[in-house]
Design a protein around this motif. Structure first.
Motif, PDB file in Angstrom:
ATOM      1  N   GLY A 252       0.795  -1.223   0.000  1.00 17.14           N
ATOM      2  CA  GLY A 252       0.000   0.000   0.000  1.00 17.14           C
ATOM      3  C   GLY A 252       0.824   1.268   0.000  1.00 17.14           C
ATOM      4  N   ARG A 253       2.066   1.195   0.530  1.00 16.24           N
ATOM      5  CA  ARG A 253       2.888   2.397   0.567  1.00 16.24           C
ATOM      6  C   ARG A 253       3.199   2.898  -0.840  1.00 16.24           C
ATOM      7  NH1 ARG A 253       3.823  -0.588   5.036  1.00 16.24           N
ATOM      8  NH2 ARG A 253       4.616   0.417   6.939  1.00 16.24           N
ATOM      9  N   VAL A 254       3.600   1.977  -1.730  1.00 13.63           N
ATOM     10  CA  VAL A 254       3.970   2.402  -3.078  1.00 13.63           C
ATOM     11  C   VAL A 254       2.727   2.698  -3.916  1.00 13.63           C
ATOM     12  CG1 VAL A 254       4.094   0.096  -4.140  1.00 13.63           C
ATOM     13  CG2 VAL A 254       5.558   1.937  -4.991  1.00 13.63           C
ATOM     14  N   GLU A 255       1.642   1.996  -3.675  1.00 13.77           N
ATOM     15  CA  GLU A 255       0.422   2.278  -4.427  1.00 13.77           C
ATOM     16  C   GLU A 255      -0.102   3.674  -4.086  1.00 13.77           C
ATOM     17  OE1 GLU A 255      -2.317  -0.888  -3.819  1.00 13.77           O
ATOM     18  OE2 GLU A 255      -1.232  -2.267  -5.142  1.00 13.77           O
ATOM     19  N   ARG A 256       0.058   4.074  -2.838  1.00 19.96           N
ATOM     20  CA  ARG A 256      -0.322   5.433  -2.456  1.00 19.96           C
ATOM     21  C   ARG A 256       0.584   6.447  -3.148  1.00 19.96           C
ATOM     22  NH1 ARG A 256      -3.511   9.357  -2.018  1.00 19.96           N
ATOM     23  NH2 ARG A 256      -3.047  10.901  -0.405  1.00 19.96           N
ATOM     24  N   GLN A 257       1.876   6.110  -3.282  1.00 16.69           N
ATOM     25  CA  GLN A 257       2.817   7.020  -3.927  1.00 16.69           C
ATOM     26  C   GLN A 257       2.447   7.269  -5.386  1.00 16.69           C
ATOM     27  OE1 GLN A 257       7.176   6.356  -3.555  1.00 16.69           O
ATOM     28  NE2 GLN A 257       7.195   6.619  -5.783  1.00 16.69           N
ATOM     29  N   VAL A 258       1.947   6.253  -6.082  1.00 13.12           N
ATOM     30  CA  VAL A 258       1.550   6.431  -7.486  1.00 13.12           C
ATOM     31  C   VAL A 258       0.540   7.566  -7.603  1.00 13.12           C
ATOM     32  CG1 VAL A 258       0.438   5.326  -9.467  1.00 13.12           C
ATOM     33  CG2 VAL A 258       2.031   4.017  -8.056  1.00 13.12           C
ATOM     34  N   LEU A 259      -0.423   7.578  -6.699  1.00 14.74           N
ATOM     35  CA  LEU A 259      -1.456   8.620  -6.734  1.00 14.74           C
ATOM     36  C   LEU A 259      -0.891   9.980  -6.335  1.00 14.74           C
ATOM     37  CD1 LEU A 259      -4.367   6.611  -5.058  1.00 14.74           C
ATOM     38  CD2 LEU A 259      -3.900   6.898  -7.491  1.00 14.74           C
ATOM     39  N   ILE A 260       0.000  10.004  -5.339  1.00 12.08           N
ATOM     40  CA  ILE A 260       0.577  11.271  -4.883  1.00 12.08           C
ATOM     41  C   ILE A 260       1.387  11.922  -6.005  1.00 12.08           C
ATOM     42  CG2 ILE A 260       2.267  12.286  -3.308  1.00 12.08           C
ATOM     43  CD1 ILE A 260       1.354  10.250  -1.216  1.00 12.08           C
ATOM     44  N   VAL A 261       2.227  11.128  -6.687  1.00 14.58           N
ATOM     45  CA  VAL A 261       3.042  11.670  -7.780  1.00 14.58           C
ATOM     46  C   VAL A 261       2.152  12.168  -8.911  1.00 14.58           C
ATOM     47  CG1 VAL A 261       4.710  11.051  -9.577  1.00 14.58           C
ATOM     48  CG2 VAL A 261       5.078  10.312  -7.219  1.00 14.58           C
ATOM     49  N   ARG A 262       1.110  11.442  -9.196  1.00 11.04           N
ATOM     50  CA  ARG A 262       0.198  11.849 -10.270  1.00 11.04           C
ATOM     51  C   ARG A 262      -0.436  13.202  -9.951  1.00 11.04           C
ATOM     52  NH1 ARG A 262      -3.193   6.881 -11.522  1.00 11.04           N
ATOM     53  NH2 ARG A 262      -1.207   6.168 -12.418  1.00 11.04           N
TER      54      ARG A 262
END
Length: 359
Positions: A252-262
Protein backbone atom coordinates in the motif's frame (compact mmCIF):
# COMPACT_ATOMS: atom_id res chain seq x y z
CA UNK A 1 -14.77 -32.87 18.00
CA UNK A 2 -16.83 -32.79 21.25
CA UNK A 3 -19.81 -30.47 21.20
CA UNK A 4 -20.11 -27.91 23.98
CA UNK A 5 -23.34 -28.05 26.02
CA UNK A 6 -25.14 -25.27 24.17
CA UNK A 7 -24.42 -26.76 20.74
CA UNK A 8 -25.38 -30.24 22.06
CA UNK A 9 -28.76 -29.00 23.23
CA UNK A 10 -29.34 -27.15 19.97
CA UNK A 11 -28.44 -30.18 17.86
CA UNK A 12 -30.48 -32.65 19.94
CA UNK A 13 -33.74 -30.90 19.14
CA UNK A 14 -33.21 -31.58 15.42
CA UNK A 15 -32.72 -35.34 15.82
CA UNK A 16 -36.42 -36.17 15.55
CA UNK A 17 -36.83 -33.93 12.49
CA UNK A 18 -33.89 -35.64 10.81
CA UNK A 19 -35.10 -39.19 11.59
CA UNK A 20 -38.59 -38.36 10.33
CA UNK A 21 -37.20 -36.94 7.10
CA UNK A 22 -38.59 -33.47 7.77
CA UNK A 23 -35.13 -31.86 7.55
CA UNK A 24 -31.94 -32.87 5.75
CA UNK A 25 -28.43 -32.79 7.21
CA UNK A 26 -27.62 -29.79 5.01
CA UNK A 27 -30.64 -27.86 6.30
CA UNK A 28 -29.79 -28.69 9.92
CA UNK A 29 -26.17 -27.61 9.41
CA UNK A 30 -27.36 -24.30 7.93
CA UNK A 31 -29.84 -23.78 10.76
CA UNK A 32 -27.38 -24.52 13.59
CA UNK A 33 -24.28 -22.97 12.01
CA UNK A 34 -22.36 -26.21 12.51
CA UNK A 35 -20.14 -27.92 9.98
CA UNK A 36 -22.09 -30.44 7.91
CA UNK A 37 -19.63 -33.22 8.80
CA UNK A 38 -20.22 -32.54 12.51
CA UNK A 39 -23.99 -32.73 12.03
CA UNK A 40 -23.61 -35.95 10.01
CA UNK A 41 -21.40 -37.48 12.70
CA UNK A 42 -23.84 -36.82 15.54
CA UNK A 43 -27.15 -37.43 13.79
CA UNK A 44 -26.40 -40.32 11.44
CA UNK A 45 -25.30 -42.73 14.15
CA UNK A 46 -21.54 -42.41 13.67
CA UNK A 47 -21.24 -40.92 17.16
CA UNK A 48 -23.82 -40.80 19.93
CA UNK A 49 -25.27 -37.47 20.90
CA UNK A 50 -24.35 -37.55 24.58
CA UNK A 51 -24.68 -34.79 27.13
CA UNK A 52 -21.49 -33.16 28.34
CA UNK A 53 -19.59 -34.85 31.14
CA UNK A 54 -20.36 -33.78 34.67
CA UNK A 55 -18.40 -33.95 37.90
CA UNK A 56 -19.33 -36.27 40.75
CA UNK A 57 -21.16 -33.34 42.38
CA UNK A 58 -23.36 -33.04 39.28
CA UNK A 59 -21.84 -29.77 38.06
CA UNK A 60 -20.89 -29.41 34.44
CA UNK A 61 -17.14 -29.65 33.80
CA UNK A 62 -15.53 -26.39 32.69
CA UNK A 63 -13.50 -26.10 29.51
CA UNK A 64 -9.72 -26.05 29.76
CA UNK A 65 -9.61 -22.82 27.75
CA UNK A 66 -11.81 -21.08 30.33
CA UNK A 67 -8.85 -20.98 32.71
CA UNK A 68 -6.82 -18.86 30.29
CA UNK A 69 -9.74 -16.96 28.76
CA UNK A 70 -8.92 -13.72 30.67
CA UNK A 71 -5.38 -13.81 29.27
CA UNK A 72 -6.64 -14.34 25.72
CA UNK A 73 -9.20 -11.55 26.11
CA UNK A 74 -6.46 -9.19 27.31
CA UNK A 75 -4.34 -10.01 24.26
CA UNK A 76 -7.28 -9.32 21.94
CA UNK A 77 -7.97 -5.99 23.63
CA UNK A 78 -4.41 -4.90 22.81
CA UNK A 79 -4.57 -6.27 19.23
CA UNK A 80 -7.95 -7.41 17.96
CA UNK A 81 -6.47 -9.15 14.89
CA UNK A 82 -3.90 -11.22 16.82
CA UNK A 83 -3.64 -14.68 15.23
CA UNK A 84 -4.52 -17.86 17.09
CA UNK A 85 -1.04 -19.25 16.45
CA UNK A 86 0.53 -16.16 18.08
CA UNK A 87 -1.77 -16.38 21.11
CA UNK A 88 -1.06 -20.11 21.49
CA UNK A 89 2.69 -19.44 21.27
CA UNK A 90 2.59 -16.64 23.87
CA UNK A 91 0.50 -18.67 26.28
CA UNK A 92 3.23 -21.33 26.23
CA UNK A 93 6.29 -19.07 26.27
CA UNK A 94 5.14 -16.24 28.55
CA UNK A 95 2.66 -17.98 30.88
CA UNK A 96 3.83 -21.64 30.68
CA UNK A 97 0.28 -22.68 29.73
CA UNK A 98 -0.04 -25.94 27.80
CA UNK A 99 -3.27 -26.03 25.81
CA UNK A 100 -4.40 -27.59 22.57
CA UNK A 101 -4.12 -25.16 19.64
CA UNK A 102 -7.56 -26.09 18.31
CA UNK A 103 -9.17 -25.11 21.63
CA UNK A 104 -7.64 -21.65 21.27
CA UNK A 105 -8.98 -21.33 17.70
CA UNK A 106 -12.47 -22.39 18.75
CA UNK A 107 -12.48 -19.94 21.67
CA UNK A 108 -11.38 -17.07 19.40
CA UNK A 109 -14.43 -17.60 17.16
CA UNK A 110 -16.57 -16.49 20.09
CA UNK A 111 -14.17 -14.09 21.81
CA UNK A 112 -13.03 -11.94 18.91
CA UNK A 113 -16.52 -10.58 17.98
CA UNK A 114 -17.27 -10.02 21.67
CA UNK A 115 -14.06 -8.05 22.31
CA UNK A 116 -14.56 -6.12 19.07
CA UNK A 117 -18.00 -5.07 20.29
CA UNK A 118 -16.44 -3.91 23.58
CA UNK A 119 -13.96 -1.82 21.60
CA UNK A 120 -16.71 -0.32 19.46
CA UNK A 121 -15.71 -2.17 16.28
CA UNK A 122 -18.63 -3.40 14.20
CA UNK A 123 -18.55 -6.84 12.50
CA UNK A 124 -18.26 -5.14 9.10
CA UNK A 125 -15.30 -3.04 10.27
CA UNK A 126 -13.64 -6.12 11.80
CA UNK A 127 -13.80 -7.96 8.48
CA UNK A 128 -12.22 -5.01 6.69
CA UNK A 129 -9.35 -4.43 9.11
CA UNK A 130 -5.74 -5.36 8.46
CA UNK A 131 -2.69 -5.04 10.65
CA UNK A 132 -0.33 -2.21 9.72
CA UNK A 133 3.29 -3.32 9.75
CA UNK A 134 6.43 -1.25 10.24
CA UNK A 135 10.01 -2.13 9.31
CA UNK A 136 13.47 -1.06 10.42
CA UNK A 137 15.55 1.34 8.28
CA UNK A 138 16.89 -0.14 5.06
CA UNK A 139 14.87 -3.33 5.41
CA UNK A 140 12.32 -3.02 2.63
CA UNK A 141 11.22 -1.19 -0.49
CA UNK A 142 8.06 -1.64 -2.55
CA UNK A 143 7.78 -1.44 -6.34
CA UNK A 144 4.83 -0.74 -8.61
CA UNK A 145 3.94 0.56 -12.07
CA UNK A 146 1.58 3.42 -12.89
CA UNK A 147 -0.14 3.87 -16.24
CA UNK A 148 0.01 7.55 -17.18
CA UNK A 149 -1.77 7.08 -20.50
CA UNK A 150 -1.39 9.49 -23.42
CA UNK A 151 0.32 12.42 -21.70
CA UNK A 152 2.89 12.54 -24.56
CA UNK A 153 0.56 11.59 -27.42
CA UNK A 154 0.95 15.07 -28.92
CA UNK A 155 4.65 14.35 -29.60
CA UNK A 156 4.01 10.92 -31.08
CA UNK A 157 4.51 8.76 -27.95
CA UNK A 158 1.39 6.59 -27.58
CA UNK A 159 1.76 5.60 -23.93
CA UNK A 160 3.82 6.51 -20.86
CA UNK A 161 4.34 4.48 -17.69
CA UNK A 162 5.66 5.54 -14.29
CA UNK A 163 7.96 3.25 -12.30
CA UNK A 164 7.80 3.72 -8.52
CA UNK A 165 9.96 2.51 -5.66
CA UNK A 166 9.23 3.53 -2.07
CA UNK A 167 11.41 2.88 0.98
CA UNK A 168 8.97 1.36 3.48
CA UNK A 169 10.51 2.80 6.67
CA UNK A 170 10.62 6.46 5.63
CA UNK A 171 8.25 6.51 2.60
CA UNK A 172 11.05 8.23 0.67
CA UNK A 173 9.93 8.10 -2.99
CA UNK A 174 11.54 7.42 -6.33
CA UNK A 175 9.81 7.68 -9.70
CA UNK A 176 10.90 7.66 -13.32
CA UNK A 177 8.89 7.67 -16.54
CA UNK A 178 9.34 5.25 -19.42
CA UNK A 179 7.59 4.23 -22.62
CA UNK A 180 7.97 0.48 -22.04
CA UNK A 181 7.42 -2.05 -19.27
CA UNK A 182 9.71 -4.69 -20.77
CA UNK A 183 12.35 -6.57 -18.80
CA UNK A 184 15.29 -4.29 -19.66
CA UNK A 185 13.32 -1.11 -18.87
CA UNK A 186 12.06 -2.57 -15.60
CA UNK A 187 15.54 -3.22 -14.24
CA UNK A 188 16.98 -0.04 -15.77
CA UNK A 189 14.51 1.75 -13.50
CA UNK A 190 15.78 -0.29 -10.54
CA UNK A 191 19.33 0.86 -11.19
CA UNK A 192 18.15 4.47 -11.34
CA UNK A 193 16.27 4.00 -8.05
CA UNK A 194 19.32 2.53 -6.30
CA UNK A 195 21.43 5.48 -7.50
CA UNK A 196 18.72 7.90 -6.26
CA UNK A 197 18.69 6.33 -2.78
CA UNK A 198 22.44 5.68 -2.66
CA UNK A 199 22.11 1.98 -1.88
CA UNK A 200 20.01 -1.19 -2.03
CA UNK A 201 17.29 -2.28 0.43
CA UNK A 202 17.43 -5.77 1.92
CA UNK A 203 14.07 -6.80 0.41
CA UNK A 204 11.91 -5.52 -2.43
CA UNK A 205 8.18 -6.31 -2.55
CA UNK A 206 6.51 -6.97 -5.91
CA UNK A 207 3.15 -8.08 -7.14
CA UNK A 208 3.02 -10.96 -9.62
CA UNK A 209 4.36 -9.04 -12.61
CA UNK A 210 5.69 -11.10 -15.51
CA UNK A 211 9.12 -9.44 -15.23
CA UNK A 212 9.53 -11.05 -11.79
CA UNK A 213 7.33 -14.17 -11.92
CA UNK A 214 7.64 -16.68 -14.77
CA UNK A 215 4.11 -18.02 -14.43
CA UNK A 216 1.19 -17.96 -12.05
CA UNK A 217 0.72 -20.88 -9.66
CA UNK A 218 -1.97 -22.03 -7.26
CA UNK A 219 -2.07 -20.49 -3.75
CA UNK A 220 0.45 -22.12 -1.42
CA UNK A 221 2.80 -23.26 -4.18
CA UNK A 222 6.32 -21.90 -4.61
CA UNK A 223 6.38 -18.97 -7.05
CA UNK A 224 8.78 -19.58 -10.00
CA UNK A 225 10.88 -16.43 -10.43
CA UNK A 226 12.16 -15.05 -13.72
CA UNK A 227 15.85 -16.04 -14.18
CA UNK A 228 16.88 -12.45 -14.93
CA UNK A 229 15.12 -11.22 -11.79
CA UNK A 230 17.00 -13.85 -9.74
CA UNK A 231 20.34 -12.88 -11.34
CA UNK A 232 19.68 -9.17 -10.85
CA UNK A 233 18.71 -9.56 -7.18
CA UNK A 234 21.76 -11.75 -6.58
CA UNK A 235 24.08 -9.15 -8.12
CA UNK A 236 22.63 -6.31 -6.02
CA UNK A 237 22.20 -8.52 -2.93
CA UNK A 238 18.50 -8.08 -2.14
CA UNK A 239 15.70 -10.57 -1.56
CA UNK A 240 12.60 -10.76 -3.75
CA UNK A 241 9.27 -10.82 -1.88
CA UNK A 242 6.33 -11.67 -4.15
CA UNK A 243 2.91 -10.90 -2.72
CA UNK A 244 0.26 -13.56 -2.54
CA UNK A 245 -2.55 -13.18 -5.05
CA UNK A 246 -5.30 -10.66 -4.19
CA UNK A 247 -3.22 -8.91 -1.49
CA UNK A 248 -3.30 -5.24 -2.55
CA UNK A 249 -2.69 -4.02 1.01
CA UNK A 250 0.70 -5.75 0.99
CA UNK A 251 2.29 -2.86 -0.91
CA UNK A 252 0.00 0.00 0.00
CA UNK A 253 2.89 2.40 0.57
CA UNK A 254 3.97 2.40 -3.08
CA UNK A 255 0.42 2.28 -4.43
CA UNK A 256 -0.32 5.43 -2.46
CA UNK A 257 2.82 7.02 -3.93
CA UNK A 258 1.55 6.43 -7.49
CA UNK A 259 -1.46 8.62 -6.73
CA UNK A 260 0.58 11.27 -4.88
CA UNK A 261 3.04 11.67 -7.78
CA UNK A 262 0.20 11.85 -10.27
CA UNK A 263 -1.45 14.66 -8.29
CA UNK A 264 1.63 16.68 -7.33
CA UNK A 265 3.93 16.20 -10.34
CA UNK A 266 1.77 15.57 -13.41
CA UNK A 267 -1.62 17.16 -12.82
CA UNK A 268 -2.21 20.41 -14.73
CA UNK A 269 1.14 20.35 -16.53
CA UNK A 270 2.22 19.68 -20.12
CA UNK A 271 5.40 17.84 -21.05
CA UNK A 272 7.19 17.15 -24.31
CA UNK A 273 9.39 14.20 -23.20
CA UNK A 274 9.92 11.67 -20.44
CA UNK A 275 13.10 13.57 -19.53
CA UNK A 276 10.99 16.62 -18.67
CA UNK A 277 8.70 14.45 -16.58
CA UNK A 278 11.67 12.97 -14.70
CA UNK A 279 13.02 16.48 -14.08
CA UNK A 280 9.64 17.55 -12.68
CA UNK A 281 9.70 14.64 -10.23
CA UNK A 282 13.28 15.44 -9.16
CA UNK A 283 12.25 19.06 -8.48
CA UNK A 284 9.30 17.89 -6.35
CA UNK A 285 11.27 15.41 -4.17
CA UNK A 286 12.65 18.09 -1.76
CA UNK A 287 9.08 19.29 -1.16
CA UNK A 288 7.98 15.76 -0.34
CA UNK A 289 10.91 15.18 1.98
CA UNK A 290 10.08 18.37 3.88
CA UNK A 291 6.57 17.12 4.75
CA UNK A 292 5.54 15.48 8.02
CA UNK A 293 4.18 12.05 7.09
CA UNK A 294 0.68 11.36 8.32
CA UNK A 295 1.39 7.79 9.44
CA UNK A 296 4.79 7.75 11.15
CA UNK A 297 4.51 11.40 12.23
CA UNK A 298 8.07 12.40 11.30
CA UNK A 299 9.51 14.60 8.57
CA UNK A 300 10.05 12.26 5.63
CA UNK A 301 13.53 13.64 4.91
CA UNK A 302 14.75 13.13 8.50
CA UNK A 303 13.53 9.56 8.51
CA UNK A 304 14.96 9.04 5.00
CA UNK A 305 18.48 9.81 6.29
CA UNK A 306 18.26 6.81 8.63
CA UNK A 307 16.82 4.74 5.80
CA UNK A 308 19.62 5.64 3.38
CA UNK A 309 22.37 4.98 5.95
CA UNK A 310 21.06 1.43 6.49
CA UNK A 311 20.96 0.51 2.79
CA UNK A 312 23.41 -2.00 1.38
CA UNK A 313 26.20 -0.54 -0.78
CA UNK A 314 25.96 -0.56 -4.56
CA UNK A 315 28.18 -3.13 -6.35
CA UNK A 316 31.23 -1.84 -8.21
CA UNK A 317 29.78 -2.84 -11.59
CA UNK A 318 26.15 -2.67 -12.75
CA UNK A 319 24.22 -5.73 -13.88
CA UNK A 320 22.88 -5.28 -17.41
CA UNK A 321 19.63 -7.15 -17.94
CA UNK A 322 19.00 -8.57 -21.42
CA UNK A 323 16.39 -10.61 -23.18
CA UNK A 324 17.97 -13.99 -23.93
CA UNK A 325 17.15 -16.07 -27.02
CA UNK A 326 18.56 -19.26 -28.56
CA UNK A 327 19.34 -19.34 -32.29
CA UNK A 328 21.08 -21.77 -34.67
CA UNK A 329 24.15 -20.56 -36.58
CA UNK A 330 23.83 -20.80 -40.37
CA UNK A 331 26.50 -22.14 -42.77
CA UNK A 332 27.38 -18.54 -43.56
CA UNK A 333 28.09 -17.83 -39.84
CA UNK A 334 25.00 -15.67 -39.51
CA UNK A 335 22.16 -15.88 -37.02
CA UNK A 336 18.66 -14.56 -37.61
CA UNK A 337 17.01 -12.39 -34.99
CA UNK A 338 14.14 -9.92 -35.19
CA UNK A 339 14.04 -9.97 -39.02
CA UNK A 340 17.78 -9.23 -39.28
CA UNK A 341 20.96 -11.29 -39.80
CA UNK A 342 23.96 -10.92 -37.50
CA UNK A 343 27.45 -12.36 -37.95
CA UNK A 344 29.23 -14.49 -35.36
CA UNK A 345 32.99 -15.31 -35.15
CA UNK A 346 33.66 -18.14 -37.60
CA UNK A 347 36.61 -19.39 -35.56
CA UNK A 348 34.52 -19.91 -32.46
CA UNK A 349 31.35 -21.49 -33.81
CA UNK A 350 30.33 -24.21 -36.21
CA UNK A 351 27.29 -24.47 -38.54
CA UNK A 352 24.03 -25.43 -36.80
CA UNK A 353 25.54 -24.67 -33.38
CA UNK A 354 23.02 -23.30 -30.89
CA UNK A 355 24.07 -19.92 -29.48
CA UNK A 356 22.53 -17.51 -26.99
CA UNK A 357 21.61 -14.00 -28.14
CA UNK A 358 21.26 -11.22 -25.59
CA UNK A 359 19.10 -8.42 -26.88
Amino acid sequence: MVLDPHRWLELRRFRGLYESGAMSLREIAKETGLNRRTVTKYLSGEAPVAPPKRTTEGRQQGRVVDEVAPLIDAMLRSEILLKASVIHERLASEYQVTINYQRVKIYLQEARPRIAEELGISPGELAGLHRRFEVVPGAQAQVDWGDEGKVLAHVGIPKVYSFHMTLSYSRDPFCCFTTSQDLASFFDCHRAAFAHFGGVPMTIVYDRTKTVVRRHVAPGEAVPLHPEAVAFSGHYDFDIDVLAAYRPAGKGRVERQVLIVRDHVLAGRAFSSTEEMNAAFAAWVPLRRAKVHGTHGEIVGHRAVRDHMALRPLPSTPYVVAQRHLRHVGKDCLVAFDANLYSVPARKVRPRQLVEIRA
